[in-house]
Write an enzyme that holds these catalytic residues in place. Structure first.
Site, mmCIF file in Angstrom:
data_model
loop_
_atom_site.group_PDB
_atom_site.id
_atom_site.type_symbol
_atom_site.label_atom_id
_atom_site.label_comp_id
_atom_site.label_asym_id
_atom_site.label_seq_id
_atom_site.Cartn_x
_atom_site.Cartn_y
_atom_site.Cartn_z
ATOM 1 N N LYS A 129 1.705 -6.190 -0.332
ATOM 2 C CA LYS A 129 1.262 -4.768 -0.455
ATOM 3 C C LYS A 129 2.401 -3.848 -1.044
ATOM 4 O O LYS A 129 2.391 -3.054 -1.722
ATOM 5 C CB LYS A 129 0.287 -4.433 0.442
ATOM 6 C CG LYS A 129 -0.145 -2.896 0.398
ATOM 7 C CD LYS A 129 -1.173 -2.471 1.384
ATOM 8 C CE LYS A 129 -1.280 -0.942 1.122
ATOM 9 N NZ LYS A 129 -1.825 -0.284 2.219
ATOM 10 N N ASP A 189 1.788 11.639 1.920
ATOM 11 C CA ASP A 189 0.364 11.997 1.911
ATOM 12 C C ASP A 189 -0.284 11.192 0.867
ATOM 13 O O ASP A 189 0.164 11.299 -0.413
ATOM 14 C CB ASP A 189 -0.187 13.688 1.496
ATOM 15 C CG ASP A 189 -1.354 14.207 1.980
ATOM 16 O OD1 ASP A 189 -1.843 13.466 2.872
ATOM 17 O OD2 ASP A 189 -1.860 14.871 1.072
ATOM 18 N N THR A 211 4.170 11.021 10.837
ATOM 19 C CA THR A 211 2.902 10.429 11.171
ATOM 20 C C THR A 211 2.665 9.717 12.507
ATOM 21 O O THR A 211 3.733 9.186 12.984
ATOM 22 C CB THR A 211 2.579 9.413 10.061
ATOM 23 O OG1 THR A 211 1.212 9.179 10.057
ATOM 24 C CG2 THR A 211 3.686 8.232 10.183
ATOM 25 N N GLY A 260 -7.758 1.687 5.680
ATOM 26 C CA GLY A 260 -8.331 2.880 4.787
ATOM 27 C C GLY A 260 -9.302 2.138 3.758
ATOM 28 O O GLY A 260 -10.123 1.276 4.000
ATOM 29 N N ASP A 282 -8.365 0.070 1.573
ATOM 30 C CA ASP A 282 -7.619 -1.227 1.071
ATOM 31 C C ASP A 282 -8.656 -2.252 0.856
ATOM 32 O O ASP A 282 -8.894 -3.138 -0.092
ATOM 33 C CB ASP A 282 -6.633 -1.760 2.150
ATOM 34 C CG ASP A 282 -5.396 -1.097 1.979
ATOM 35 O OD1 ASP A 282 -5.011 -0.509 0.936
ATOM 36 O OD2 ASP A 282 -4.291 -1.459 2.742
HETATM 37 P P1 IMP Z 1 -3.550 10.636 4.289
HETATM 38 O O1 IMP Z 1 -4.150 11.921 4.521
HETATM 39 O O2 IMP Z 1 -2.118 10.312 3.610
HETATM 40 O O3 IMP Z 1 -3.155 9.940 5.671
HETATM 41 O O4 IMP Z 1 -4.527 9.432 3.708
HETATM 42 C C1 IMP Z 1 -5.741 9.804 3.497
HETATM 43 C C2 IMP Z 1 -6.504 8.714 3.592
HETATM 44 O O5 IMP Z 1 -6.513 7.734 2.377
HETATM 45 C C3 IMP Z 1 -6.531 7.881 4.805
HETATM 46 O O6 IMP Z 1 -7.615 8.324 5.710
HETATM 47 C C4 IMP Z 1 -6.950 6.449 4.178
HETATM 48 O O7 IMP Z 1 -8.276 6.328 4.404
HETATM 49 C C5 IMP Z 1 -6.375 6.524 2.799
HETATM 50 N N1 IMP Z 1 -5.199 5.802 2.663
HETATM 51 C C6 IMP Z 1 -3.883 6.301 2.887
HETATM 52 N N2 IMP Z 1 -3.129 5.256 2.677
HETATM 53 C C7 IMP Z 1 -3.930 4.045 2.288
HETATM 54 C C8 IMP Z 1 -3.465 2.581 1.932
HETATM 55 O O8 IMP Z 1 -2.255 2.357 1.807
HETATM 56 N N3 IMP Z 1 -4.370 1.973 1.771
HETATM 57 C C9 IMP Z 1 -5.859 2.399 1.696
HETATM 58 N N4 IMP Z 1 -6.281 3.602 2.092
HETATM 59 C C10 IMP Z 1 -5.375 4.524 2.376
#
Ligand code: IMP
Length: 197
Positions: free
Chosen positions: A174, A69, A8, A152, A154
């Site tokens: 968290k 993910d 990442t 995100g 949160d």
């Molecule tokens: P990703 O594909 O794993 O990067 O996550 C998808 C989406 O979920 C991200 O763009 C964030 O908007 C949201 N996300 C991922 N992890 C978190 C977190 O720990 N807290 C809040 N939103 C999250």
């Protein structure tokens, strides 16, 4: 100390992984490989996407790879946005765009109708094996964002036991209760079982 690569470039995820894993392993990230091709996240589950990312990054770097993910499942939306959480408001949506769309879709619903959960799958791939572990946390989507930290969704994810949103929690707190924190704990447990750390 063994070197791993975390698949990442997301600064917030890197912080959360390093907070728990930092002392046990040497963790590189995609920032150390600026020319690495993007991995297309076209799986239908979080686990599929995490395994795909870890496989491709392991193949490119030769390092044991870790990929996460994450998705937000909202019950009133039949589990959406789920695997589409990053693109809920469109392909190049910002965190704020996604939150605004989510709040619009839930407009008028009472607190008890706003239940949701975060789920994280973490995958590990090296030259010998591929496996994944998971973590989740239950909460409610508030009507308005609250708090400054996190990323995100949160600011709108309300964690009832602490009566705070994830954006009102410091990183250590968290990481103790969150989907990703629990998945990282399961990940460390499995690495220990396999004598990898
Ligand atoms: P990703 O594909 O794993 O990067 O996550 C998808 C989406 O979920 C991200 O763009 C964030 O908007 C949201 N996300 C991922 N992890 C978190 C977190 O720990 N807290 C809040 N939103 C999250």
């Amino acid at each position: 100390m063994k070197t791993y690569i975390l698949a990442t470039q997301n600064r917030d995820k890197i912080k959360e992984f390093k907070n728990k894993l930092g002392a046990a392993i040497c963790l590189k990230t995609l920032d150390d490989y600026p020319n690495i091709p993007d991995v297309l996240e076209d799986g239908t589950t979080l686990e599929e996407n995490a395994l795909k990312k870890a496989r491709e990054i392991n193949a490119f770097t030769g390092l044991p790879a870790i990929a996460d993910d994450t998705g937000l499942e909202v019950d009133a939306l039949d589990g959406a946005p789920g695997v589409y959480s990053s693109r809920f408001a469109g392909e190049s949506a910002s965190y704020q765009d996604n939150v605004i769309k989510l709040l619009n879709e839930l407009k008028g619903l009472k607190m008890e109708q706003r239940s949701a959960r975060f789920r994280t799958s973490i995958a590990f791939v090296d030259s010998r094996e591929a496996w994944s572990v998971h973590g989740s946390v239950e909460g409610f989507i508030l009507e308005h964002p609250k708090g400054e930290d996190g990323f995100g969704y949160d600011p709108v994810f309300y964690y009832e036991p602490l009566q705070k949103t994830f954006s009102e929690l410091d990183l250590d707190t968290k990481n103790t209760i969150s989907h990703r924190g629990k998945a990282i704990d399961a990940f460390i447990h499995k690495l220990k079982e396999l004598n990898q750390i």
